[in-house]
Design an enzyme around this catalytic site. Structure first.
Site, mmCIF file in Angstrom:
data_model
loop_
_atom_site.group_PDB
_atom_site.id
_atom_site.type_symbol
_atom_site.label_atom_id
_atom_site.label_comp_id
_atom_site.label_asym_id
_atom_site.label_seq_id
_atom_site.Cartn_x
_atom_site.Cartn_y
_atom_site.Cartn_z
ATOM 1 N N LYS A 114 -8.251 28.802 -56.997
ATOM 2 C CA LYS A 114 -9.622 28.469 -57.395
ATOM 3 C C LYS A 114 -10.497 29.680 -57.075
ATOM 4 O O LYS A 114 -10.792 29.959 -55.928
ATOM 5 C CB LYS A 114 -10.144 27.234 -56.660
ATOM 6 C CG LYS A 114 -11.425 26.718 -57.307
ATOM 7 C CD LYS A 114 -12.403 26.134 -56.333
ATOM 8 C CE LYS A 114 -13.103 27.113 -55.469
ATOM 9 N NZ LYS A 114 -14.054 28.033 -56.144
ATOM 10 N N GLU A 170 -9.159 34.409 -44.024
ATOM 11 C CA GLU A 170 -9.767 35.748 -43.965
ATOM 12 C C GLU A 170 -11.270 35.529 -44.066
ATOM 13 O O GLU A 170 -11.783 35.219 -45.144
ATOM 14 C CB GLU A 170 -9.269 36.617 -45.123
ATOM 15 C CG GLU A 170 -7.804 36.977 -45.049
ATOM 16 C CD GLU A 170 -7.472 37.934 -43.912
ATOM 17 O OE1 GLU A 170 -8.402 38.497 -43.308
ATOM 18 O OE2 GLU A 170 -6.274 38.108 -43.626
ATOM 19 N N CYS A 183 -16.468 42.280 -46.430
ATOM 20 C CA CYS A 183 -16.241 41.709 -45.101
ATOM 21 C C CYS A 183 -16.032 42.808 -44.071
ATOM 22 O O CYS A 183 -16.295 42.620 -42.895
ATOM 23 C CB CYS A 183 -15.047 40.778 -45.134
ATOM 24 S SG CYS A 183 -13.575 41.578 -45.775
ATOM 25 N N GLU A 226 -23.874 38.805 -40.518
ATOM 26 C CA GLU A 226 -23.267 39.668 -41.528
ATOM 27 C C GLU A 226 -24.344 39.963 -42.574
ATOM 28 O O GLU A 226 -24.773 39.049 -43.289
ATOM 29 C CB GLU A 226 -22.094 38.888 -42.137
ATOM 30 C CG GLU A 226 -21.121 39.702 -42.912
ATOM 31 C CD GLU A 226 -19.988 38.827 -43.448
ATOM 32 O OE1 GLU A 226 -20.187 37.611 -43.685
ATOM 33 O OE2 GLU A 226 -18.903 39.382 -43.658
#
Ligand code: NAP
Length: 477
Positions: free
Chosen positions: A174, A250, A284, A380
């Site tokens: 997906k 992850e 990331c 982040e």
């Protein structure tokens, strides 16, 4: 393979238009690129059933044959790299040169895991009993659900698909709502190279949470491989407990980028550009917190601003562009909010200006005087913002770097060999770049610790999570 953009779901080797569609738009100007099948639960059921049905056959297929198909898929990606890269630039916004690099990087996982399929070795163990033989084989775990984010639509998929298919697993993927087209383009190529129906299925959705959750909850799915935010990863892990499914996560990062006083400053600046600005800062592994030893803080900031000031911001399809648009308006708001908060709390703007919220093109900003109370120190940023903080010593730099719940990657610049090793060992991260701003490669284990995730992707370790160990004790006398 058709030349047109594929927008239908790909289930059991068939392209399904479905009854509902959702738009995929160019983040630069919201131009419609395609209307994509909005998969429903019945489609997920069909995809999971196909993946479960074909699993025993695919698993038994000789590993070199599975590997050959993966190699062929990787080669097809490379032979179509321009078309695939342009599609990526359109749906994700990233500069075309980065999109080409992503296609190559993504193909490298298929090539590498294609070769690795033939090296999924077992063990023999010396027995205490002379009448016993002890062996261990590694078996494919079963059908796998793969959920990917929008920031690297090809690479985040192939890092999972390559390992899964090499191990003998089948896949239902997906993709992210914003970027399903690359995944569908890959399914098109997979069909073309002769991957059997049902081995790789794609169910796009505009209701990622709901449909993704449904997919992950199917009992036939034996493993979940997820790349995305920490919050969603935590939820997935909780839900997976019900069926004790294997989970690889992850997740987000908050990478420190340490520049020590003896560093080669030009090399550190070059590394900083790579570590910070790929995909407009939306990676990331993006350097989120720059920690610079006090004696060279001003010199580093000056060189950094000179280099950052030359970056070209614009439409991804222009070959000169270094920084394209961020993915959507909420990304602009988040970045603007983090910059505002830092400035209000005393940060100095060395370069650029806070985003005005009128465009998704954000010009790079360099902020100095960062303190741990500022939100961008803990969050982040996912945008082209450099946050500089000074440290009085190596020990203080390490303490600042580890002051986060994340632990994906850390970078350190120093010329001193002993320091390189000492600092790399002290940093709490799954990966460390020493005088290196780009650590990702198919041969090496990619992954984080703490809130950055579980498991590793890439390298031989990347296959481990797709296999179960089976120990066989045989009496021979
Ligand atoms: P996200 O919101 O967590 O979404 C990731 C994927 O999960 C998308 O396909 C999304 O679908 C789907 N999803 C959302 N809610 C879900 C749920 N409840 N159950 C199952 N699936 C669900 O993350 P993102 O904003 O797309 O990606 C950015 C994040 O990914 C950042 O934190 C970044 O650091 C991280 N990331 C990590 C790595 C790594 O290797 N460690 C690599 C790349 C990115 P929709 O798109 O439809 O919402």
């Amino acid at each position: 393979m058709s030349e047109t953009i594929k927008g239908d779901a790909f289930v059991d080797g068939r392209w399904l238009p479905g009854t509902a569609r959702f738009p995929v738009k160019d983040p630069f100007d919201d131009t419609l690129i395609a209307e994509v099948t909005d998969a429903d639960e019945a489609m997920v059921d069909a995809a999971v059933a196909a993946a479960a049905r074909v699993f025993p056959t695919w698993k038994r297929r000789p590993a070199p044959e599975r590997g050959k198909l993966l190699g062929q898929l990787g080669a097809r990606m490379l032979s179509e790299e321009r078309r695939l890269a342009e599609l990526c630039t359109r749906e994700n916004g990233k500069p075309i040169k980065e999109a080409i690099a992503e296609v190559r990087y993504a193909a490298s996982f298929l090539t590498w895991f294609g070769a690795e399929a033939s090296r999924i070795y077992g063990e023999t163990i010396p027995a205490s009993n002379p009448d016993q033989r002890l062996t261990v084989v590694r078996e494919a775990i079963g059908p796998v659900a793969v959920i990917t984010p929008w920031n690297f639509p090809y690479a985040m998929l192939t890092r999972k698909l390559g390992a899964a298919l090499a191990a003998g697993c089948t896949v239902v993927a997906k993709p992210a709502e914003a970027t399903p087209l690359g995944t569908l383009a890959l399914a098109d190529l997979a069909e073309d190279v002769g991957l059997p129906a049902g081995v790789f299925n794609v169910v796009p959705s505009s209701h990622g949470g709901k449909l993704g959750g449904y997919l992950l909850s199917r009992p036939q799915i034996r493993k979940i491989s997820f790349t995305g935010s920490t919050e969603v990863g935590q939820q997935i892990m909780k839900n997976a407990a019900a069926d004790l499914k294997r989970v690889s996560l992850e997740l987000g990062g908050n990478a420190p980028f340490i520049v020590l006083a003896d560093a080669d400053l030009d090399a550190a600046v070059a590394g900083a550009l790579v570590a910070k600005f790929r995909n407009s800062g939306q990676t990331c592994v993006a350097a989120n917190r720059f920690i610079v030893e006090a004696p060279i803080a001003d010199a580093f900031a000056e060189k950094l601003c000179a280099a950052v000031g030359k970056l070209v911001v614009g439409r991804g399809s222009d070959s000169a562009t270094d920084i394209g648009p961020v993915i959507d308006n909420s990304a602009v708001e988040k970045i603007a909010g983090l910059v505002d908060d830092a400035v209000k709390r005393g940060a100095t703007v060395l370069l650029g200006a806070p985003p005005d919220g009128k465009t998704r093109l954000i010009h790079p900003i360099v902020l100095a005087g960062i303190t741990p109370e500022m939100a961008l120190w803990r969050t982040e940023i996912f945008g082209p913002v450099i946050a500089l903080r000074t440290a009085a010593s190596e020990a203080e730099a390490i303490a600042q770097a580890n002051d986060t719940e994340f632990g994906l990657v850390a970078y350190v610049y120093t010329r001193d060999g002993a320091r390189q090793q000492r600092v790399a060992e002290a940093l709490e991260a799954g990966m460390v770049g020493v005088n290196e701003g780009l650590v990702s490669t198919a041969q090496a284990p990619f992954g984080g610790i703490k809130h950055s995730g579980l498991g590793r992707e890439g390298s031989r370790h990347g296959i481990d999570d797709y296999t179960n160990l089976k120990y066989i004790a045989t009496r021979i006398g």
